[in-house]
Design a protein around this motif. Structure first.
Motif, PDB file in Angstrom:
ATOM      1  N   ALA A  87     -12.239  56.149 -24.029  1.00 57.33           N
ATOM      2  CA  ALA A  87     -11.610  56.454 -25.272  1.00 57.33           C
ATOM      3  C   ALA A  87     -10.510  55.429 -25.881  1.00 57.33           C
ATOM      4  O   ALA A  87     -10.106  55.591 -26.882  1.00 57.33           O
ATOM      5  CB  ALA A  87     -11.094  57.926 -25.365  1.00 57.33           C
ATOM      6  N   LEU A  88     -10.123  54.633 -24.914  1.00 54.24           N
ATOM      7  CA  LEU A  88      -9.082  53.708 -25.250  1.00 54.24           C
ATOM      8  C   LEU A  88      -9.819  52.594 -26.026  1.00 54.24           C
ATOM      9  O   LEU A  88     -11.058  52.370 -26.031  1.00 54.24           O
ATOM     10  CB  LEU A  88      -8.541  53.072 -23.934  1.00 54.24           C
ATOM     11  N   PRO A  89      -8.845  51.886 -26.890  1.00 53.25           N
ATOM     12  CA  PRO A  89      -9.230  50.751 -27.758  1.00 53.25           C
ATOM     13  C   PRO A  89     -10.166  49.763 -26.715  1.00 53.25           C
ATOM     14  O   PRO A  89      -9.935  49.429 -25.605  1.00 53.25           O
ATOM     15  CB  PRO A  89      -8.125  50.029 -28.175  1.00 53.25           C
ATOM     16  N   LYS A  90     -11.407  49.056 -27.514  1.00 54.23           N
ATOM     17  CA  LYS A  90     -12.284  48.274 -26.754  1.00 54.23           C
ATOM     18  C   LYS A  90     -11.447  46.796 -26.463  1.00 54.23           C
ATOM     19  O   LYS A  90     -12.449  46.046 -25.559  1.00 54.23           O
ATOM     20  CB  LYS A  90     -13.267  48.270 -27.828  1.00 54.23           C
ATOM     21  N   THR A  91     -10.487  46.640 -27.210  1.00 54.57           N
ATOM     22  CA  THR A  91      -9.965  45.452 -26.881  1.00 54.57           C
ATOM     23  C   THR A  91      -8.709  45.313 -25.822  1.00 54.57           C
ATOM     24  O   THR A  91      -8.255  44.353 -25.469  1.00 54.57           O
ATOM     25  CB  THR A  91      -9.469  44.791 -28.297  1.00 54.57           C
ATOM     26  N   LEU A  92      -8.395  46.392 -25.528  1.00 55.38           N
ATOM     27  CA  LEU A  92      -7.268  46.718 -24.669  1.00 55.38           C
ATOM     28  C   LEU A  92      -7.707  46.067 -23.150  1.00 55.38           C
ATOM     29  O   LEU A  92      -8.772  46.542 -22.790  1.00 55.38           O
ATOM     30  CB  LEU A  92      -6.846  48.189 -24.690  1.00 55.38           C
ATOM     31  N   LYS A  93      -6.878  45.381 -22.453  1.00 56.09           N
ATOM     32  CA  LYS A  93      -6.816  44.906 -21.126  1.00 56.09           C
ATOM     33  C   LYS A  93      -6.683  46.196 -20.372  1.00 56.09           C
ATOM     34  O   LYS A  93      -5.810  46.819 -20.384  1.00 56.09           O
ATOM     35  CB  LYS A  93      -6.221  43.835 -20.854  1.00 56.09           C
ATOM     36  N   ILE A  94      -7.503  46.414 -19.246  1.00 53.04           N
ATOM     37  CA  ILE A  94      -7.187  47.729 -18.284  1.00 53.04           C
ATOM     38  C   ILE A  94      -7.386  47.306 -16.889  1.00 53.04           C
ATOM     39  O   ILE A  94      -8.171  46.871 -16.432  1.00 53.04           O
ATOM     40  CB  ILE A  94      -8.128  48.927 -18.712  1.00 53.04           C
ATOM     41  N   VAL A  95      -6.276  47.822 -15.993  1.00 52.83           N
ATOM     42  CA  VAL A  95      -6.640  47.876 -14.709  1.00 52.83           C
ATOM     43  C   VAL A  95      -6.735  49.239 -14.072  1.00 52.83           C
ATOM     44  O   VAL A  95      -5.678  50.080 -14.313  1.00 52.83           O
ATOM     45  CB  VAL A  95      -5.354  47.067 -13.866  1.00 52.83           C
ATOM     46  N   ASP A  96      -7.834  49.594 -13.490  1.00 54.19           N
ATOM     47  CA  ASP A  96      -7.956  51.191 -13.006  1.00 54.19           C
ATOM     48  C   ASP A  96      -7.603  50.999 -11.686  1.00 54.19           C
ATOM     49  O   ASP A  96      -8.346  50.281 -11.005  1.00 54.19           O
ATOM     50  CB  ASP A  96      -9.358  51.541 -13.452  1.00 54.19           C
TER      51      ASP A  96
END
Length: 342
Positions: A87-96
């Motif tokens: 559900a987060l913005p598609k352009t947001l960088k993410i470290v899970d």
């Protein structure tokens, strides 16, 4: 350039460790901190050891404005991460930091975690987060899946040997001891002081530990054929640290040489002189991993021992190391602190 980050699940151990590490980073600011049950509280209330820091109050994820966030760390429970990240913005960088995107095959995820994968689109773009071996892919990734702490330790001890062809791939025994913080901060009866202290016990016996999915995936990929290790984890009555003892068939000197070649330029991996063994004491609170190699008394067999801090190099330190690459920062920024001893 200053990068703004959010930490989701900041009230857990890995969330607190991220805050501790990022506070020393000159180019990253924490713009948002989320927690579900502790929303509205300050980090000083949840983690008094962080009270000297100026931090935003904990809030619900839905209250965060991600339009001004450069990268998001997700330190959420397994399964929850999938739903939130989708559900987060598609352009947001993410470290899970959860297990939700570590296994490339959704069927393998369902096998090891017991529920269908709920974010297949995001899974398809996820890069496995073992920095030393996926550095180039991580630099250009949008979503990086942090490894399991046990999985990281075992891989540091075995990947160069499998790739170098210096051990028998059908005879690998991994005996691992992990501190209690690896089980998370939730209240569990078996983790009470009276239940845990003054003892050590094996768990997930006989090949049921979920990190075996990562070992199977990564070792088989390197070898080009199925590789299965015999793995037994043990719960230590300690707060931090993992010690992995690996028994392999192969020439001990050739094994030590393989590590020397593989890790020669790695800032966080330290190969000890031949015959010396590492200790969790010597990596506590740091992003370092120490590796030792010894000759077994049985000819043609060797012992490899690896030690790291499960909350730092095994999780949050690894996450910041990956974030540095994703944000164009120096990989070691904010991570060169010395271990705590004693």
């Amino acid at each position: 350039m200053t990068h703004k980050v959010a930490i989701l699940g900041a009230s857990g151990y890995t969330g607190a460790e991220l805050v501790r590490l990022i506070d020393q980073h000159p180019n990253i600011d924490i713009a948002a901190l989320s927690a579900d049950r502790k929303a509205g509280m300050t980090m000083a209330q949840v983690f008094p050891h962080l009270r000297h820091m100026e931090l935003p109050a904990l809030c619900k994820i839905g209250e965060i404005d991600f339009s001004d966030i450069d990268l998001c760390f997700c330190a959420l429970p397994h399964k929850t991460s999938q739903e939130v990240i989708a559900a987060l913005p598609k352009t947001l960088k993410i470290v899970d930091l959860s297990a939700d995107f570590r296994l490339r095959d959704p069927a393998e995820y369902e096998k090891w975690y017991g529920n269908p994968h709920a974010a297949l689109e995001q899974q398809a773009e996820a890069v496995y987060g073992l920095t030393e071996f996926y550095r180039d892919e991580i630099k250009s990734a949008r979503l990086v899946a942090g490894t399991g702490c046990n999985a990281a330790t075992g891989q540091f001890a075995l990947r160069p040997l499998i790739e170098g062809g210096v051990i028998d791939l059908d005879d690998i025994i991994l005996d691992l001891q992990c501190a209690v913080s690896g089980a998370g901060r939730s209240l569990k009866e078996n983790l009470l002081h009276a239940e845990l202290s003054e003892g050590c016990n094996a768990y997930a016996i006989g090949g049921t530990h979920r990190h075996l999915g990562e070992f199977d995936q990564e070792f088989s990929k390197i070898a080009g054929r199925p590789v299965k290790v015999q793995f037994t984890p043990h719960l230590l009555p300690a707060n931090r640290g993992i010690l992995a003892t690996v028994y392999v068939k192969g020439d001990a000197k050739a094994i030590h040489d393989s590590f020397a070649k593989a890790y020669a330029d790695e800032p966080f991996i330290t190969l000890l002189p031949f015959g010396e063994a590492p200790s969790t004491h010597h990596v506590r609170g740091s992003n370092f991993c120490h590796i030792g190699v010894a000759q077994d008394r049985i000819e043609g067999r060797a012992i490899v021992i690896a030690a790291l801090d499960n909350l730092t190099k095994g999780s949050s330190g690894q996450a910041l190391q990956n974030a540095n690459l994703m944000l164009g920062e120096t990989e070691t920024e904010g991570l060169m602190m010395a271990p705590l001893f004693p």
